[in-house]
Design an enzyme around this catalytic site. Structure first.
Site, PDB file in Angstrom:
ATOM      1  N   GLY A  49     -14.339 -67.364  53.852  1.00 57.22           N
ATOM      2  CA  GLY A  49     -14.484 -68.801  53.986  1.00 57.22           C
ATOM      3  C   GLY A  49     -13.226 -69.381  54.592  1.00 57.22           C
ATOM      4  O   GLY A  49     -12.185 -68.716  54.645  1.00 57.22           O
ATOM      5  N   GLN A  54      -6.777 -75.606  56.139  1.00 58.29           N
ATOM      6  CA  GLN A  54      -6.097 -74.361  56.507  1.00 58.29           C
ATOM      7  C   GLN A  54      -5.810 -74.284  58.001  1.00 58.29           C
ATOM      8  O   GLN A  54      -5.004 -73.467  58.426  1.00 58.29           O
ATOM      9  CB  GLN A  54      -6.928 -73.157  56.065  1.00 58.29           C
ATOM     10  CG  GLN A  54      -7.054 -73.044  54.552  1.00 58.29           C
ATOM     11  CD  GLN A  54      -7.894 -71.852  54.165  1.00 58.29           C
ATOM     12  OE1 GLN A  54      -9.118 -71.940  54.111  1.00 58.29           O
ATOM     13  NE2 GLN A  54      -7.255 -70.722  53.917  1.00 58.29           N
ATOM     14  N   CYS A 102      -6.646 -65.214  49.559  1.00 57.69           N
ATOM     15  CA  CYS A 102      -6.769 -66.416  50.385  1.00 57.69           C
ATOM     16  C   CYS A 102      -6.012 -66.184  51.686  1.00 57.69           C
ATOM     17  O   CYS A 102      -4.890 -65.662  51.665  1.00 57.69           O
ATOM     18  CB  CYS A 102      -6.179 -67.609  49.641  1.00 57.69           C
ATOM     19  SG  CYS A 102      -6.238 -69.140  50.578  1.00 57.69           S
ATOM     20  N   LEU A 103      -6.615 -66.581  52.801  1.00 60.68           N
ATOM     21  CA  LEU A 103      -5.961 -66.395  54.100  1.00 60.68           C
ATOM     22  C   LEU A 103      -4.662 -67.190  54.187  1.00 60.68           C
ATOM     23  O   LEU A 103      -3.796 -66.870  54.999  1.00 60.68           O
ATOM     24  CB  LEU A 103      -6.905 -66.802  55.229  1.00 60.68           C
ATOM     25  CG  LEU A 103      -8.155 -65.919  55.403  1.00 60.68           C
ATOM     26  CD1 LEU A 103      -9.111 -66.547  56.400  1.00 60.68           C
ATOM     27  CD2 LEU A 103      -7.770 -64.511  55.835  1.00 60.68           C
ATOM     28  N   HIS A 144     -13.684 -71.876  45.587  1.00 58.10           N
ATOM     29  CA  HIS A 144     -12.420 -71.623  46.283  1.00 58.10           C
ATOM     30  C   HIS A 144     -12.266 -72.558  47.486  1.00 58.10           C
ATOM     31  O   HIS A 144     -11.207 -73.171  47.678  1.00 58.10           O
ATOM     32  CB  HIS A 144     -12.393 -70.152  46.716  1.00 58.10           C
ATOM     33  CG  HIS A 144     -11.162 -69.746  47.466  1.00 58.10           C
ATOM     34  ND1 HIS A 144     -10.282 -68.810  46.979  1.00 58.10           N
ATOM     35  CD2 HIS A 144     -10.670 -70.134  48.673  1.00 58.10           C
ATOM     36  CE1 HIS A 144      -9.291 -68.670  47.855  1.00 58.10           C
ATOM     37  NE2 HIS A 144      -9.507 -69.439  48.895  1.00 58.10           N
ATOM     38  N   GLU A 145     -13.333 -72.683  48.286  1.00 58.52           N
ATOM     39  CA  GLU A 145     -13.233 -73.509  49.503  1.00 58.52           C
ATOM     40  C   GLU A 145     -13.142 -74.991  49.153  1.00 58.52           C
ATOM     41  O   GLU A 145     -12.389 -75.736  49.795  1.00 58.52           O
ATOM     42  CB  GLU A 145     -14.413 -73.232  50.441  1.00 58.52           C
ATOM     43  CG  GLU A 145     -14.491 -71.806  50.965  1.00 58.52           C
ATOM     44  CD  GLU A 145     -13.165 -71.265  51.482  1.00 58.52           C
ATOM     45  OE1 GLU A 145     -12.410 -72.032  52.110  1.00 58.52           O
ATOM     46  OE2 GLU A 145     -12.868 -70.083  51.239  1.00 58.52           O
ATOM     47  N   HIS A 148      -9.687 -75.946  48.236  1.00 58.51           N
ATOM     48  CA  HIS A 148      -8.835 -76.210  49.409  1.00 58.51           C
ATOM     49  C   HIS A 148      -8.936 -77.677  49.839  1.00 58.51           C
ATOM     50  O   HIS A 148      -7.928 -78.319  50.150  1.00 58.51           O
ATOM     51  CB  HIS A 148      -9.253 -75.345  50.597  1.00 58.51           C
ATOM     52  CG  HIS A 148      -8.646 -73.974  50.608  1.00 58.51           C
ATOM     53  ND1 HIS A 148      -7.290 -73.763  50.639  1.00 58.51           N
ATOM     54  CD2 HIS A 148      -9.209 -72.741  50.625  1.00 58.51           C
ATOM     55  CE1 HIS A 148      -7.049 -72.459  50.661  1.00 58.51           C
ATOM     56  NE2 HIS A 148      -8.191 -71.815  50.654  1.00 58.51           N
TER      57      HIS A 148
HETATM   58 NI    NI Z   1      -8.447 -69.741  50.674  1.00 60.73          NI
END
Ligand code: NI
Length: 191
Positions: A49, A54, A102-103, A144-145, A148
């Site tokens: 995701g 981000q 997480c990226l 999670h998304e 963010h």
């Molecule tokens: Ni993430």
């Protein structure tokens, strides 16, 4: 479509709550391009995701998709989902700890408590209303998304900091036990 730069923990944009997109702006070239870029950037990075913060945009847009993912081979696949202005409502008190990465938090994983049964209301990329119940590991990905978009990262959610690990140490010490537990969750909740 363009692959955008993903920012890392410490960049203030990750801590800024994203603003809702006025429904009449969802069809704009700017938002449609952002959605296309989020999808391409997520796929390029092998993420499950990606949220607009981000890639340095503070609007409430996120995308998710799980195919056979080398970063998360235990995750049940689900098709591409685009959410604009998502709201999550837990449906009960079922919570399980799920290892997440997480990226924007390079080379770190940690165990995060996530609701297993949630209702998600949002708008799609055509401005269409979305109202779905999501369960299990997949429900964790949605949470999670949306975190963010509220300016929250996995580290804020990790309750037991002894679970924090690099990807290599996860593979070496924690992966097998977690894959087994993830399998139990998928059998119990269907995803
Ligand atoms: Ni993430």
């Amino acid at each position: 479509m363009t692959i955008r730069k993903i920012c890392s923990i410490g960049h203030p944009v990750l801590r800024e709550p994203a603003r809702p997109v006025p429904p009449e702006e969802i069809g704009s070239a700017e938002i449609q391009r952002l959605i296309d870029d989020l999808i391409e950037t997520m796929r390029d990075a092998h993420g499950a995701g990606l949220a607009a913060n981000q890639v340095h945009e503070t609007v409430q847009v996120c995308v998710m998709e799980v195919t056979r993912n080398p970063r998360y081979p235990y995750k049940p696949p689900f098709p591409l989902m685009v959410l604009v202005n998502p709201e999550i409502e837990p449906l009960d008190d079922d919570v399980f700890d799920v290892y997440e990465g997480c990226l924007s938090v390079p080379d770190l994983r940690g165990s995060v408590p996530r609701h297993m049964n949630i209702r998600v209301r949002a708008l799609g990329r055509a401005g269409d209303p979305i109202d779905v119940v999501v369960r299990g590991i997949t429900a964790g990905t949605y949470q999670h998304e949306v975190d963010h978009l509220r300016g929250r990262l996995i580290l804020d959610r990790v309750e037991d900091t002894t679970t924090l690990c690099t990807w290599a140490e996860f593979d070496r010490w924690h992966r097998d036990a977690f894959v087994e537990r993830a399998g139990d969750i998928v059998r119990r909740y269907g995803s």
